[in-house]
Write an enzyme that holds these catalytic residues in place. Structure first.
Site, PDB file in Angstrom:
ATOM      1  N   HIS A   1      45.621  10.596  50.740  1.00 44.72           N
ATOM      2  CA  HIS A   1      44.672  10.588  51.853  1.00 44.72           C
ATOM      3  C   HIS A   1      44.920   9.338  52.687  1.00 44.72           C
ATOM      4  O   HIS A   1      43.978   8.750  53.224  1.00 44.72           O
ATOM      5  CB  HIS A   1      43.238  10.605  51.326  1.00 44.72           C
ATOM      6  CG  HIS A   1      42.994  11.646  50.266  1.00 44.72           C
ATOM      7  ND1 HIS A   1      42.084  11.477  49.245  1.00 44.72           N
ATOM      8  CD2 HIS A   1      43.558  12.868  50.078  1.00 44.72           C
ATOM      9  CE1 HIS A   1      42.095  12.558  48.463  1.00 44.72           C
ATOM     10  NE2 HIS A   1      42.974  13.408  48.933  1.00 44.72           N
TER      11      HIS A   1
ATOM     12  N   HIS B   1      41.780  16.057  55.646  1.00 41.58           N
ATOM     13  CA  HIS B   1      41.968  15.791  54.216  1.00 41.58           C
ATOM     14  C   HIS B   1      43.014  14.689  53.992  1.00 41.58           C
ATOM     15  O   HIS B   1      42.675  13.628  53.491  1.00 41.58           O
ATOM     16  CB  HIS B   1      42.371  17.116  53.543  1.00 41.58           C
ATOM     17  CG  HIS B   1      42.659  17.020  52.081  1.00 41.58           C
ATOM     18  ND1 HIS B   1      42.857  18.132  51.301  1.00 41.58           N
ATOM     19  CD2 HIS B   1      42.815  15.958  51.245  1.00 41.58           C
ATOM     20  CE1 HIS B   1      43.088  17.762  50.042  1.00 41.58           C
ATOM     21  NE2 HIS B   1      43.080  16.452  49.997  1.00 41.58           N
TER      22      HIS B   1
ATOM     23  N   HIS C   1      51.009  13.401  47.161  1.00 45.81           N
ATOM     24  CA  HIS C   1      49.830  13.821  47.926  1.00 45.81           C
ATOM     25  C   HIS C   1      48.896  12.637  48.065  1.00 45.81           C
ATOM     26  O   HIS C   1      48.602  11.959  47.077  1.00 45.81           O
ATOM     27  CB  HIS C   1      49.099  14.967  47.229  1.00 45.81           C
ATOM     28  CG  HIS C   1      47.743  15.209  47.829  1.00 45.81           C
ATOM     29  ND1 HIS C   1      47.585  15.611  49.138  1.00 45.81           N
ATOM     30  CD2 HIS C   1      46.490  15.062  47.333  1.00 45.81           C
ATOM     31  CE1 HIS C   1      46.284  15.724  49.403  1.00 45.81           C
ATOM     32  NE2 HIS C   1      45.608  15.389  48.323  1.00 45.81           N
TER      33      HIS C   1
ATOM     34  N   GLU D   1      43.961  18.997  42.174  1.00 46.05           N
ATOM     35  CA  GLU D   1      44.906  19.471  43.189  1.00 46.05           C
ATOM     36  C   GLU D   1      46.354  19.519  42.683  1.00 46.05           C
ATOM     37  O   GLU D   1      47.285  19.468  43.482  1.00 46.05           O
ATOM     38  CB  GLU D   1      44.821  18.580  44.434  1.00 46.05           C
ATOM     39  CG  GLU D   1      43.464  18.656  45.120  1.00 46.05           C
ATOM     40  CD  GLU D   1      43.513  18.050  46.498  1.00 46.05           C
ATOM     41  OE1 GLU D   1      43.478  18.804  47.483  1.00 46.05           O
ATOM     42  OE2 GLU D   1      43.599  16.799  46.578  1.00 46.05           O
TER      43      GLU D   1
HETATM   44 MN    MN Z   1      43.470  15.431  48.185  1.00 52.44          MN
END
Ligand code: MN
Length: 242
Positions: A103, A173, A101, A82
């Site tokens: 989760h 996500h 980024h 990603e």
């Molecule tokens: Mn991710």
């Protein structure tokens, strides 16, 4: 052949390694998630670890990428799937110097429940502003994807959804948070998770009074002058855990 790192690049790498460890120690990332910093010498590149658990990242794991997601130094080790999140946000937002980024779990429910947006519930989270956008990947690739930002087109779509905000939720996500410095991005990622926890508790108690837009802006400006205090504590804690 990779050029020797400049003093600025070396300093950025040291900070980025610390950011990886802090985000793990604060519960923002686990085996997954990543943090990047725009390259201090080359604004069209960013620094990001190779694909690995953030808490294990060391200076030798930090690689340089072009905004298209290609690795610049010929390093053959796997990159994060990603990484396009980072490159496309740096391309769309010249003001952004760092991207996280993750989760982080408390945020995820706010990505899937309609009508209950993530909003600033207390003064530490004024940077969230009036409403945090939610990226719906089905609008790009239909309803059978693995939800990952696997290419430049998806990264660009996420960057458009982020717009001028500090954070964007990713339905089912996680979330992506940006900052004008690495330390600000880390601060925002930590407090986005805190806000989500507190907002869920408050919503369970009753009607919630959120910060006004003006309160949010004023609180964010105050906090931006205090970030180094948190950073010093979090870095100390992360070192103790290493
Ligand atoms: Mn991710």
């Amino acid at each position: 052949m990779t050029a020797p790192a400049s003093a600025a690049e070396q300093a950025a790498i040291t900070e980025l390694v610390a950011a990886n460890h802090i985000l793990y120690a604060r519960g923002v990332v686990d085996g997954f998630g990543h943090v990047s910093q725009r390259h201090p010498d080359h604004p069209d590149r960013f620094l990001l670890s190779r694909s690995m658990a953030p808490s294990l990242v060391a200076a030798g794991d930090i690689l340089s990428f072009g905004l298209d997601g290609s690795e610049c130094g010929g390093d053959g080790r796997p990159a994060y799937l990603e990484r396009f999140i980072h490159g496309e946000i740096y391309a769309a937002r010249p003001d952004v110097m760092s991207v996280v980024h993750s989760h982080s779990p408390a945020v995820v429910p706010f990505s899937v429940v309609r009508g209950t947006g993530l909003r600033p519930i207390f003064h530490m989270c004024g940077f969230l502003g009036c409403a945090t956008p939610v990226f719906e990947i089905r609008g790009c690739v239909g309803d059978a994807s693995d939800l990952l930002i696997r290419d430049r087109a998806l990264g660009a779509a996420l960057a458009r959804c982020l717009g001028d905000h500090a954070a964007v939720l990713m339905r089912g996500h996680g979330s992506t948070v940006v900052g004008s410095t690495l330390r600000q991005a880390v601060f925002r990622a930590v407090y986005t998770e805190v806000n989500a926890k507190l907002q869920a508790v408050a919503l369970g108690l009753g009607e919630v009074t959120y910060l006004t837009d003006a309160e949010a802006a004023a609180a964010a400006a105050t906090n931006d002058s205090q970030i180094d205090r948190c950073w010093a504590l979090w870095r100390h804690e992360a070192k103790g855990a290493a």
